[in-house]
Scaffold this motif. Sequence first.
Motif, PDB file in Angstrom:
ATOM      1  N   ARG A 145       4.085   0.688 -12.455  1.00 23.20           N
ATOM      2  CA  ARG A 145       4.762   0.903 -11.278  1.00 23.20           C
ATOM      3  C   ARG A 145       4.777  -0.331 -10.260  1.00 23.20           C
ATOM      4  O   ARG A 145       5.963  -0.877  -9.940  1.00 23.20           O
ATOM      5  N   LYS A 197       0.814  -1.392  -0.018  1.00 15.90           N
ATOM      6  CA  LYS A 197      -0.009   0.026   0.100  1.00 15.90           C
ATOM      7  C   LYS A 197       1.126   1.395   0.026  1.00 15.90           C
ATOM      8  O   LYS A 197       0.698   2.404  -0.736  1.00 15.90           O
ATOM      9  N   ASP A 198       2.135   1.181   0.711  1.00 12.67           N
ATOM     10  CA  ASP A 198       2.751   2.464   0.765  1.00 12.67           C
ATOM     11  C   ASP A 198       3.700   2.578  -0.412  1.00 12.67           C
ATOM     12  O   ASP A 198       3.769   3.734  -0.692  1.00 12.67           O
ATOM     13  N   TYR A 199       3.894   1.597  -0.958  1.00 12.57           N
ATOM     14  CA  TYR A 199       4.638   1.569  -2.338  1.00 12.57           C
ATOM     15  C   TYR A 199       3.814   2.144  -3.365  1.00 12.57           C
ATOM     16  O   TYR A 199       4.315   3.198  -4.402  1.00 12.57           O
ATOM     17  N   LEU A 200       2.352   1.844  -3.442  1.00 12.49           N
ATOM     18  CA  LEU A 200       1.733   2.196  -4.631  1.00 12.49           C
ATOM     19  C   LEU A 200       1.041   3.676  -4.215  1.00 12.49           C
ATOM     20  O   LEU A 200       0.455   4.303  -5.399  1.00 12.49           O
ATOM     21  N   ASN A 201       1.260   4.252  -3.238  1.00  9.88           N
ATOM     22  CA  ASN A 201       0.353   5.465  -2.646  1.00  9.88           C
ATOM     23  C   ASN A 201       1.459   6.269  -2.004  1.00  9.88           C
ATOM     24  O   ASN A 201       1.282   6.765  -0.857  1.00  9.88           O
ATOM     25  N   PRO A 202       2.636   6.782  -2.797  1.00  7.61           N
ATOM     26  CA  PRO A 202       3.548   7.627  -2.057  1.00  7.61           C
ATOM     27  C   PRO A 202       3.145   8.934  -1.999  1.00  7.61           C
ATOM     28  O   PRO A 202       2.499   9.388  -2.677  1.00  7.61           O
ATOM     29  N   THR A 203       3.506   9.671  -1.034  1.00  8.56           N
ATOM     30  CA  THR A 203       3.391  11.282  -0.923  1.00  8.56           C
ATOM     31  C   THR A 203       4.110  11.862  -2.002  1.00  8.56           C
ATOM     32  O   THR A 203       5.528  11.179  -2.708  1.00  8.56           O
ATOM     33  N   THR A 232      -4.708   5.786 -15.180  1.00  5.76           N
ATOM     34  CA  THR A 232      -4.491   5.987 -13.661  1.00  5.76           C
ATOM     35  C   THR A 232      -3.972   4.316 -13.598  1.00  5.76           C
ATOM     36  O   THR A 232      -3.084   4.000 -12.828  1.00  5.76           O
ATOM     37  N   ARG A 260       9.472   5.684  -1.839  1.00  6.86           N
ATOM     38  CA  ARG A 260       9.052   4.554  -1.206  1.00  6.86           C
ATOM     39  C   ARG A 260       9.896   3.196  -1.540  1.00  6.86           C
ATOM     40  O   ARG A 260       9.252   2.176  -1.785  1.00  6.86           O
ATOM     41  N   ARG A 290      -0.263   2.683 -12.568  1.00  4.13           N
ATOM     42  CA  ARG A 290      -0.237   1.789 -11.142  1.00  4.13           C
ATOM     43  C   ARG A 290      -0.095   0.337 -11.416  1.00  4.13           C
ATOM     44  O   ARG A 290       1.102  -0.392 -10.665  1.00  4.13           O
ATOM     45  N   GLU A 302      -3.711  -7.591  -6.346  1.00  6.71           N
ATOM     46  CA  GLU A 302      -3.582  -6.348  -6.470  1.00  6.71           C
ATOM     47  C   GLU A 302      -3.877  -6.108  -8.185  1.00  6.71           C
ATOM     48  O   GLU A 302      -4.779  -5.098  -8.766  1.00  6.71           O
TER      49      GLU A 302
END
Length: 712
Positions: free
Chosen positions: A264, A215-221, A257, A226, A261, A247
Amino acid sequence: MGKGGTIIGELVSGQGLARWTHSFPNGDTAIEGTVLDGERSGDWKFWHPNGKLRASGSYERGAPGGAWEFWTLDGDRDPELSGSYQLVSGEGAQAGLSFSGWTLDGEAHGPWTIAWEDGSPMLQARLHRGRPVGRWRFFHHGRAFDPEFVSADHGEVTEPEGFFELPTSPQAEPQKEPTVFDPSGLPADLAEVPALSAAPGIAAEQQAQIERHLKDYLNPTPSEDRRSDAQELIRRGGSSLPALLNELRLISWREPTGIERARRLVEGVLQPIFGGRSFGWRWSIDDGAWNANRLSFLRAYGFYLITGPHSIVWHLDCRLPTQPVAPGQVTSDLLRPWVSLSEMSAGRIPGLPPYYDVQRAQSRSRSAAGGALDEALEWLSRHQSPNGSWSSAGFMRVRAAQECGCDGPGSKYMDVGVTGLALLAFLGSGNSLRDGPYRRELVSGIRWLLENQDQRTGLIRADAGGYRTDQADMYGHGIATLALCEATASARSRALLEGGQRAVDYILTARNPYGAWRYDMPPMGDSDTSVTGWMVEALQSAERAGLDIDPAAYVGALNWIAAMTDDSTGRVGYDSQGSRSSRAAGENEHFPPEKGEAMTAIGLACSLALGQDPATDAVLMKQAELLLKVLPEWAPRQFGCDMYYWYHGSRAMRYVGGRHWRRWNGSLKRTLLDSQRKDQHFKGSWDPVGPWGHAGGRVYSTALMALCLETY
């Protein structure tokens, strides 16, 4: 199938218990037995076309079971087919799969089927004692046959017609088998594919960590990339695959989008787990890209279900293009896995060849020696080249130049040998191709060895350019072969087994007739004890791995060692009785050979490993006493530090045991712990100050000393 036509069956008596006879076209009996309520039961026999008995055993409820005996056309017992047969079945650990098939003496043998949750086949396969034979057919979820993925023809089936299935009648319509790919059978939406549960053996907390990293890798700030999350997912290897594939199955593949995703996820995590290989993904939203990506996903999904979470097959056995390809451009060589049916359940399906245990250091002490070994392995890990090898001459430049101040280069021609030694150090510390903190280093290093093997001769040799010697080839090949064979302890990889066998065949071909080894190929009659020691060690590892070796090679090696041994002292010569360890003119002549007993250590280790008994052979104990007179000591100013001797001496004295081993090991540990570098980027390594440090360099000295620490 008999000679001249199809076997014909005939029910001789009525229903209930009946006798059934199958005949060759000439009328001779081919198969005979009894049928109970429509199923084969009781004793059955098979004959060869020449009238000699071919097989004898019993059936229960239509399936061969228990002890069966087979004979060849000449009447000799056939050990390949004789043994205990058992039908096994069960539920898979993922996606509602089920499996069924036979085993012979505990090895997968005969027809096997893995089925989807609706009962339709996913994989129809045949094996001969764990090895693929006959036709293999793979069907994606949705019942679409894929001729270019797993499906293959693996050669002739060895059982007689009618052994597992009754022969078909000549009048029966032949069963049509699919031959081409029909995309209409693929699911229209990947969400239709069953979701995967966590990999077997993964605790809920570990699975939660995987999903959090994903989750963190696919949704970085905006301020984060990440990469650490991606690296953690890659480190976990096959255990990450269920979350990654789940996923991907829910991604909106026809939206920009969604495709970004997916890209990535695939390029950043999935492909590194596959060893950098691609299933042919395409990063656009047109219909052609959707069809290619749907097939790519289903192949990755199906292959995970076959191989399970252990990603070694993905790394070594995938015949996948390194760049994406358009549909239709792939060939039948796209994938030829050594499929591990044992991964279909949480436990092992009885059947595939058991892995032999790595004996060294599985329960090593977490003492000072254990800490020194950890630091040595970490140094080796930091200095592995991106291509998986260890560069003897350029190890200090594998990362940014300013990050490494190490010195001690060796010869550029020694990369195969030092790579083999480094891999052995990781294997000997309890790491494997499946598990352990250095699994990635092992996978990439083994793959580099296989990529640098001549497919025709079996020689493992890296092209370093310029002049080289056969000496480097033979030493490097022997050590690399040992590493390949030891690696099979963690994976029955088809690439490993085939590459290992080619490497072993090269060793056997390079042996002098009735003798031992040196540098020449083809052999020219010269032998020496040093090269012979590595070849014996490699062949013994190959034998434990189940590869084919020639026992005569052991006889030749023992005869050579005996001829080199001075019975009055026990000393073993290098290339003639009384000769000491060799030295290279202008390179290491200043190292006195008498500061070591390397050849005696090799001779002793080989003799003991090949079954010689020191209790009944006084010469062997003389050799052990010689080694006690030259114990390991760090004395570079006196031109000692013969690390090559220490490695072979450690193996020999461990075999001898008792007081000899205690004295040797005490001196060895003190020497290695005191001399290991503890400063800056050198930390964990040993200076290459011995007789052969100029050739192998710091990688050689560090790997060899790590192996010494693993000798328990």
